[in-house]
Write a protein that holds these residues in place. Structure first.
Motif, PDB file in Angstrom:
ATOM      1  N   GLU A  81      -3.541   0.202  -0.792  1.00  0.00           N
ATOM      2  CA  GLU A  81      -2.736   0.475   0.409  1.00  0.00           C
ATOM      3  C   GLU A  81      -1.487   1.265   0.070  1.00  0.00           C
ATOM      4  O   GLU A  81      -1.100   2.203   0.778  1.00  0.00           O
ATOM      5  CB  GLU A  81      -2.342  -0.844   1.087  1.00  0.00           C
ATOM      6  CG  GLU A  81      -3.432  -1.434   1.944  1.00  0.00           C
ATOM      7  CD  GLU A  81      -2.916  -2.631   2.734  1.00  0.00           C
ATOM      8  OE1 GLU A  81      -1.793  -2.573   3.273  1.00  0.00           O
ATOM      9  OE2 GLU A  81      -3.632  -3.637   2.785  1.00  0.00           O
ATOM     10  N   LYS A  82      -0.852   0.904  -1.009  1.00  0.00           N
ATOM     11  CA  LYS A  82       0.371   1.577  -1.448  1.00  0.00           C
ATOM     12  C   LYS A  82       0.101   3.028  -1.801  1.00  0.00           C
ATOM     13  O   LYS A  82       0.882   3.930  -1.459  1.00  0.00           O
ATOM     14  CB  LYS A  82       0.954   0.829  -2.642  1.00  0.00           C
ATOM     15  CG  LYS A  82       2.328   1.304  -3.072  1.00  0.00           C
ATOM     16  CD  LYS A  82       2.856   0.435  -4.200  1.00  0.00           C
ATOM     17  CE  LYS A  82       4.247   0.928  -4.644  1.00  0.00           C
ATOM     18  NZ  LYS A  82       4.753   0.117  -5.782  1.00  0.00           N
ATOM     19  N   ILE A  83      -0.995   3.270  -2.489  1.00  0.00           N
ATOM     20  CA  ILE A  83      -1.364   4.644  -2.864  1.00  0.00           C
ATOM     21  C   ILE A  83      -1.631   5.484  -1.612  1.00  0.00           C
ATOM     22  O   ILE A  83      -1.263   6.649  -1.539  1.00  0.00           O
ATOM     23  CB  ILE A  83      -2.597   4.632  -3.787  1.00  0.00           C
ATOM     24  CG1 ILE A  83      -2.234   4.046  -5.148  1.00  0.00           C
ATOM     25  CG2 ILE A  83      -3.157   6.044  -3.973  1.00  0.00           C
ATOM     26  CD1 ILE A  83      -3.406   3.835  -6.078  1.00  0.00           C
ATOM     27  N   GLY A  84      -2.266   4.873  -0.622  1.00  0.00           N
ATOM     28  CA  GLY A  84      -2.582   5.597   0.610  1.00  0.00           C
ATOM     29  C   GLY A  84      -1.371   6.075   1.371  1.00  0.00           C
ATOM     30  O   GLY A  84      -1.468   6.989   2.203  1.00  0.00           O
ATOM     31  N   LYS A  85      -0.197   5.481   1.094  1.00  0.00           N
ATOM     32  CA  LYS A  85       1.034   5.863   1.793  1.00  0.00           C
ATOM     33  C   LYS A  85       1.822   6.954   1.074  1.00  0.00           C
ATOM     34  O   LYS A  85       2.852   7.405   1.564  1.00  0.00           O
ATOM     35  CB  LYS A  85       1.924   4.635   1.977  1.00  0.00           C
ATOM     36  CG  LYS A  85       1.307   3.574   2.876  1.00  0.00           C
ATOM     37  CD  LYS A  85       2.194   2.354   2.988  1.00  0.00           C
ATOM     38  CE  LYS A  85       1.558   1.272   3.870  1.00  0.00           C
ATOM     39  NZ  LYS A  85       2.396   0.057   3.941  1.00  0.00           N
ATOM     40  N   ILE A  86       1.345   7.373  -0.104  1.00  0.00           N
ATOM     41  CA  ILE A  86       2.045   8.439  -0.846  1.00  0.00           C
ATOM     42  C   ILE A  86       1.911   9.752  -0.089  1.00  0.00           C
ATOM     43  O   ILE A  86       0.843  10.094   0.417  1.00  0.00           O
ATOM     44  CB  ILE A  86       1.459   8.582  -2.271  1.00  0.00           C
ATOM     45  CG1 ILE A  86       1.675   7.306  -3.074  1.00  0.00           C
ATOM     46  CG2 ILE A  86       2.090   9.767  -2.997  1.00  0.00           C
ATOM     47  CD1 ILE A  86       1.009   7.323  -4.436  1.00  0.00           C
ATOM     48  N   TYR A  87       2.994  10.517  -0.039  1.00  0.00           N
ATOM     49  CA  TYR A  87       2.978  11.806   0.668  1.00  0.00           C
ATOM     50  C   TYR A  87       1.978  12.751   0.003  1.00  0.00           C
ATOM     51  O   TYR A  87       2.011  12.966  -1.208  1.00  0.00           O
ATOM     52  CB  TYR A  87       4.372  12.435   0.638  1.00  0.00           C
ATOM     53  CG  TYR A  87       4.432  13.778   1.316  1.00  0.00           C
ATOM     54  CD1 TYR A  87       4.424  13.872   2.704  1.00  0.00           C
ATOM     55  CD2 TYR A  87       4.480  14.958   0.577  1.00  0.00           C
ATOM     56  CE1 TYR A  87       4.468  15.095   3.343  1.00  0.00           C
ATOM     57  CE2 TYR A  87       4.528  16.185   1.198  1.00  0.00           C
ATOM     58  CZ  TYR A  87       4.519  16.254   2.588  1.00  0.00           C
ATOM     59  OH  TYR A  87       4.554  17.481   3.199  1.00  0.00           O
TER      60      TYR A  87
END
Length: 295
Positions: A81-87
């Motif tokens: 989930e955290k990776i998916g929020k990276i610009y």
């Protein structure tokens, strides 16, 4: 404005006379302009198809992040989930061990039998990250520095090639459009200058009668716009015919090739080429009219 409307009949009559004065030369000008704009249409169409293919490759560009051995299932899902929020990340999803094995079986095909030699599944779960190639460096730095990620397979060489192809298409398209535009302006301005030279006695007579420059020059502007617009219409019809023929041929031979919508390309050419021809005709005519001041 009233004076202009009053003289509109004269302007069109004079335009027809200017065209008939060098009818053969003007026909060749229409054909020449049409060929140049046809090349421009091919460049734009090719650029659109190339950009579509490159964008599709860009959307498929991905990197894979492999987890550390001690990470728990909950931490793993949280990390995805955290990776998916990276610009710059289009999407991130967890690929478990079974799916990883299935992917490899699809890649190996008939050679997948070799995997039966393993008693246990040799593949590890990983996070599949679809990325925007332009943000590749930023994404790689962020993912590599995350706690719980041991290794990132970045496919850097492939992604760099995709990035280079995108840049090359843009530069080539701009250069060719600039070259075609400049060529059209030069040809048209020369044609207008030649028309002015051939009618120099009539122009001098109109000046002696007190006619303003705008009154004298407008028929030449109208002539340039009309000839270029006819060339643009001819070019647009030729490009549309070529697109229809090409799509029919490609559709029956290369079924898997992802192409942009044929109707979108045709609509664009029908609007864009005549519009560009009108603009180039106006600019070229005004440029050519500068010679009136020297006569």
């Amino acid at each position: 404005m009233k004076t202009f409307l009053y003289n509109i009949g004269y302007f069109f009559k004079e335009t027809g006379r200017i065209i008939r004065l060098n009818i053969l030369s003007n026909i060749f000008s229409i054909i020449g302009t049409g060929l140049i704009l046809f090349l421009l249409g091919l460049v734009i169409t090719g650029s659109d198809i190339g950009n579509h293919l490159v964008n599709m490759l860009n959307e498929e560009a991905e990197i894979n992040g492999y987890f550390t051995k001690d990470i728990s299932d909950s931490d793993r899902n949280e990390l995805v989930e955290k990776i998916g929020k990276i610009y710059g990340v289009r999407s991130a999803r967890l690929v478990n061990e079974d799916e990883a094995k299935k992917k490899m079986e699809d890649i190996l095909g008939e050679e997948a039998k070799i995997l039966e030699l393993f008693k246990e599944n040799p593949f590890e779960a990983f996070v599949e990250i679809r990325i925007n190639v332009d943000e590749m460096e930023n994404i790689l730095d962020n993912v590599k520095n995350m706690k719980g990620i041991e290794y990132v397979r970045d496919n850097r060489e492939v992604l760099e090639k995709i990035k280079d192809i995108t840049y090359a298409f843009k530069v080539l398209g701009y250069l060719l459009i600039a070259a075609v535009g400049i060529t059209t302006l030069i040809i048209l301005s020369h044609m207008i200058r030649q028309g002015i030279y051939n009618n120099r006695e009539q122009i001098n007579t109109l000046r002696l009668l007190g006619s303003p420059g705008a009154f004298i020059g407008f028929p030449y502007v109208l002539t340039g716009i009309l000839l270029t617009l006819l060339g643009g219409i001819l070019a647009a019809l030729s490009v549309v015919l070529l697109i229809n023929t090409a799509y029919e041929g490609i559709g029956s031979t290369v079924l898997f090739l992802p192409l942009p919508s044929k109707n979108d390309l045709i609509d664009k050419m029908i609007i864009l080429i005549p519009s560009l021809s009108f603009i180039l005709g106006l600019m070229g005519s005004l440029f050519g009219l500068s010679s009136i001041r020297k006569k």
